[in-house]
Design a protein around this motif. Structure first.
Motif, PDB file in Angstrom:
ATOM      1  N   SER A  46      37.361  38.142  52.477  1.00  0.00           N
ATOM      2  CA  SER A  46      37.075  38.833  53.741  1.00  0.00           C
ATOM      3  C   SER A  46      37.962  40.064  53.929  1.00  0.00           C
ATOM      4  O   SER A  46      37.602  40.971  54.677  1.00  0.00           O
ATOM      5  CB  SER A  46      37.257  37.885  54.921  1.00  0.00           C
ATOM      6  OG  SER A  46      38.599  37.459  55.011  1.00  0.00           O
ATOM      7  N   PHE A  47      39.108  40.106  53.249  1.00  0.00           N
ATOM      8  CA  PHE A  47      39.967  41.284  53.344  1.00  0.00           C
ATOM      9  C   PHE A  47      39.277  42.524  52.779  1.00  0.00           C
ATOM     10  O   PHE A  47      39.660  43.644  53.090  1.00  0.00           O
ATOM     11  CB  PHE A  47      41.283  41.071  52.588  1.00  0.00           C
ATOM     12  CG  PHE A  47      42.214  40.092  53.247  1.00  0.00           C
ATOM     13  CD1 PHE A  47      42.874  40.417  54.414  1.00  0.00           C
ATOM     14  CD2 PHE A  47      42.437  38.846  52.693  1.00  0.00           C
ATOM     15  CE1 PHE A  47      43.735  39.525  55.024  1.00  0.00           C
ATOM     16  CE2 PHE A  47      43.295  37.942  53.293  1.00  0.00           C
ATOM     17  CZ  PHE A  47      43.941  38.285  54.459  1.00  0.00           C
ATOM     18  N   PHE A  48      38.273  42.316  51.910  1.00  0.00           N
ATOM     19  CA  PHE A  48      37.614  43.427  51.256  1.00  0.00           C
ATOM     20  C   PHE A  48      36.142  43.558  51.642  1.00  0.00           C
ATOM     21  O   PHE A  48      35.435  44.367  51.067  1.00  0.00           O
ATOM     22  CB  PHE A  48      37.753  43.292  49.736  1.00  0.00           C
ATOM     23  CG  PHE A  48      39.180  43.355  49.273  1.00  0.00           C
ATOM     24  CD1 PHE A  48      39.820  44.576  49.136  1.00  0.00           C
ATOM     25  CD2 PHE A  48      39.892  42.196  49.012  1.00  0.00           C
ATOM     26  CE1 PHE A  48      41.137  44.645  48.739  1.00  0.00           C
ATOM     27  CE2 PHE A  48      41.211  42.252  48.613  1.00  0.00           C
ATOM     28  CZ  PHE A  48      41.838  43.478  48.472  1.00  0.00           C
ATOM     29  N   ASP A  49      35.678  42.778  52.624  1.00  0.00           N
ATOM     30  CA  ASP A  49      34.278  42.862  53.041  1.00  0.00           C
ATOM     31  C   ASP A  49      33.959  44.203  53.693  1.00  0.00           C
ATOM     32  O   ASP A  49      33.020  44.880  53.292  1.00  0.00           O
ATOM     33  CB  ASP A  49      33.932  41.727  54.020  1.00  0.00           C
ATOM     34  CG  ASP A  49      33.771  40.395  53.320  1.00  0.00           C
ATOM     35  OD1 ASP A  49      33.678  40.381  52.077  1.00  0.00           O
ATOM     36  OD2 ASP A  49      33.762  39.364  54.028  1.00  0.00           O
ATOM     37  N   GLN A  50      34.702  44.567  54.703  1.00  0.00           N
ATOM     38  CA  GLN A  50      34.439  45.797  55.441  1.00  0.00           C
ATOM     39  C   GLN A  50      35.201  46.998  54.894  1.00  0.00           C
ATOM     40  O   GLN A  50      34.791  48.130  55.075  1.00  0.00           O
ATOM     41  CB  GLN A  50      34.815  45.605  56.915  1.00  0.00           C
ATOM     42  CG  GLN A  50      34.089  44.474  57.596  1.00  0.00           C
ATOM     43  CD  GLN A  50      32.603  44.740  57.714  1.00  0.00           C
ATOM     44  OE1 GLN A  50      32.182  45.867  57.969  1.00  0.00           O
ATOM     45  NE2 GLN A  50      31.794  43.711  57.521  1.00  0.00           N
ATOM     46  N   ASP A  51      36.335  46.745  54.250  1.00  0.00           N
ATOM     47  CA  ASP A  51      37.224  47.813  53.803  1.00  0.00           C
ATOM     48  C   ASP A  51      37.651  47.515  52.374  1.00  0.00           C
ATOM     49  O   ASP A  51      38.389  46.567  52.123  1.00  0.00           O
ATOM     50  CB  ASP A  51      38.449  47.864  54.722  1.00  0.00           C
ATOM     51  CG  ASP A  51      39.298  49.095  54.509  1.00  0.00           C
ATOM     52  OD1 ASP A  51      39.097  49.811  53.502  1.00  0.00           O
ATOM     53  OD2 ASP A  51      40.183  49.345  55.348  1.00  0.00           O
ATOM     54  N   THR A  52      37.187  48.305  51.423  1.00  0.00           N
ATOM     55  CA  THR A  52      37.459  48.028  50.010  1.00  0.00           C
ATOM     56  C   THR A  52      38.735  48.689  49.498  1.00  0.00           C
ATOM     57  O   THR A  52      39.049  48.567  48.316  1.00  0.00           O
ATOM     58  CB  THR A  52      36.277  48.487  49.128  1.00  0.00           C
ATOM     59  OG1 THR A  52      36.091  49.902  49.314  1.00  0.00           O
ATOM     60  CG2 THR A  52      35.012  47.730  49.473  1.00  0.00           C
ATOM     61  N   ARG A  53      39.470  49.364  50.373  1.00  0.00           N
ATOM     62  CA  ARG A  53      40.716  49.998  49.924  1.00  0.00           C
ATOM     63  C   ARG A  53      41.711  48.924  49.461  1.00  0.00           C
ATOM     64  O   ARG A  53      41.753  47.832  50.026  1.00  0.00           O
ATOM     65  CB  ARG A  53      41.357  50.798  51.057  1.00  0.00           C
ATOM     66  CG  ARG A  53      40.539  51.988  51.508  1.00  0.00           C
ATOM     67  CD  ARG A  53      41.209  52.692  52.666  1.00  0.00           C
ATOM     68  NE  ARG A  53      41.306  51.771  53.813  1.00  0.00           N
ATOM     69  CZ  ARG A  53      42.129  51.952  54.840  1.00  0.00           C
ATOM     70  NH1 ARG A  53      42.922  52.996  54.892  1.00  0.00           N
ATOM     71  NH2 ARG A  53      42.159  51.083  55.838  1.00  0.00           N
ATOM     72  N   PRO A  54      42.517  49.250  48.454  1.00  0.00           N
ATOM     73  CA  PRO A  54      43.518  48.283  47.995  1.00  0.00           C
ATOM     74  C   PRO A  54      44.591  48.065  49.055  1.00  0.00           C
ATOM     75  O   PRO A  54      44.772  48.888  49.952  1.00  0.00           O
ATOM     76  CB  PRO A  54      44.103  48.930  46.743  1.00  0.00           C
ATOM     77  CG  PRO A  54      43.849  50.378  46.910  1.00  0.00           C
ATOM     78  CD  PRO A  54      42.573  50.494  47.696  1.00  0.00           C
ATOM     79  N   ILE A  55      45.283  46.942  48.923  1.00  0.00           N
ATOM     80  CA  ILE A  55      46.331  46.578  49.877  1.00  0.00           C
ATOM     81  C   ILE A  55      47.660  46.535  49.139  1.00  0.00           C
ATOM     82  O   ILE A  55      47.803  45.821  48.141  1.00  0.00           O
ATOM     83  CB  ILE A  55      46.044  45.219  50.528  1.00  0.00           C
ATOM     84  CG1 ILE A  55      44.686  45.248  51.229  1.00  0.00           C
ATOM     85  CG2 ILE A  55      47.158  44.845  51.506  1.00  0.00           C
ATOM     86  CD1 ILE A  55      44.205  43.884  51.685  1.00  0.00           C
TER      87      ILE A  55
END
Length: 172
Positions: A46-55
């Motif tokens: 879910s961390f990458f569902d809306q926003d695919t930028r790396p963390i």
């Protein structure tokens, strides 16, 4: 022959050749069986569902790390990288996703949708996301052998509190 014991340990008995019979029994223990059967890639997808930028995961109380985050934030004009403290709940979940212990704050980690980077590889990958001249600098630094880069990284990381100090809370 391996005999399972309680708590996930194993008793390993090695039968020696006949001439050495009754001389030794070897006990070996394995790590306790993993009770943690969570698929952390799915659990954190879910961390990458809306926003695919790396963390970028960083030590939230380390002054060097906070300075690095401020530097990356200032140089990354297009906001291609997100930030999360290693000590946060999200940071701990992403550490697990990266195959690291949830309390491991020894390295910066860059988590992309399908891959994670640690230590000097994380630093180089972060540099690739920044504005010029950092991607070009990362290109040349990658030719330094990984064990040399990680040795230098570890020396700084292991002494970061002594050299740069720490704060009581995360500034970001």
């Amino acid at each position: 022959m391996a005999v399972p014991l309680p708590n996930g340990f194993t008793r390993l008995t090695i039968s020696p050749p006949a001439r050495f019979k009754n001389r030794s029994t070897v006990f070996a223990t394995s790590s306790p069986s993993r009770l943690d059967s969570v698929n952390w890639v799915e659990a954190t997808s879910s961390f990458f569902d809306q926003d695919t930028r790396p963390i970028m995961l960083f030590d939230g109380v380390c002054n060097l790390c906070n300075g690095g985050v401020r530097f990356v934030r200032d140089v990354d004009r297009n906001r291609r990288i997100r930030f999360e403290a290693l000590q946060s709940d999200a940071g701990k979940k992403l550490l697990r996703r990266s195959g690291r212990a949830p309390d491991d704050i020894s390295s910066v980690v860059l988590v992309e949708k399908y891959r994670s980077y640690i230590k000097s590889e994380a630093v180089l990958k972060i540099m690739e996301y920044l504005e010029l001249p950092f991607p070009q600098l990362a290109f040349f630094i990658q030719f330094i052998p990984l064990f040399v880069r990680d040795f230098m990284y570890d020396n700084v990381a292991n002494n970061r509190y002594a050299i740069f100090g720490y704060s009581d809370s995360c500034e970001i």
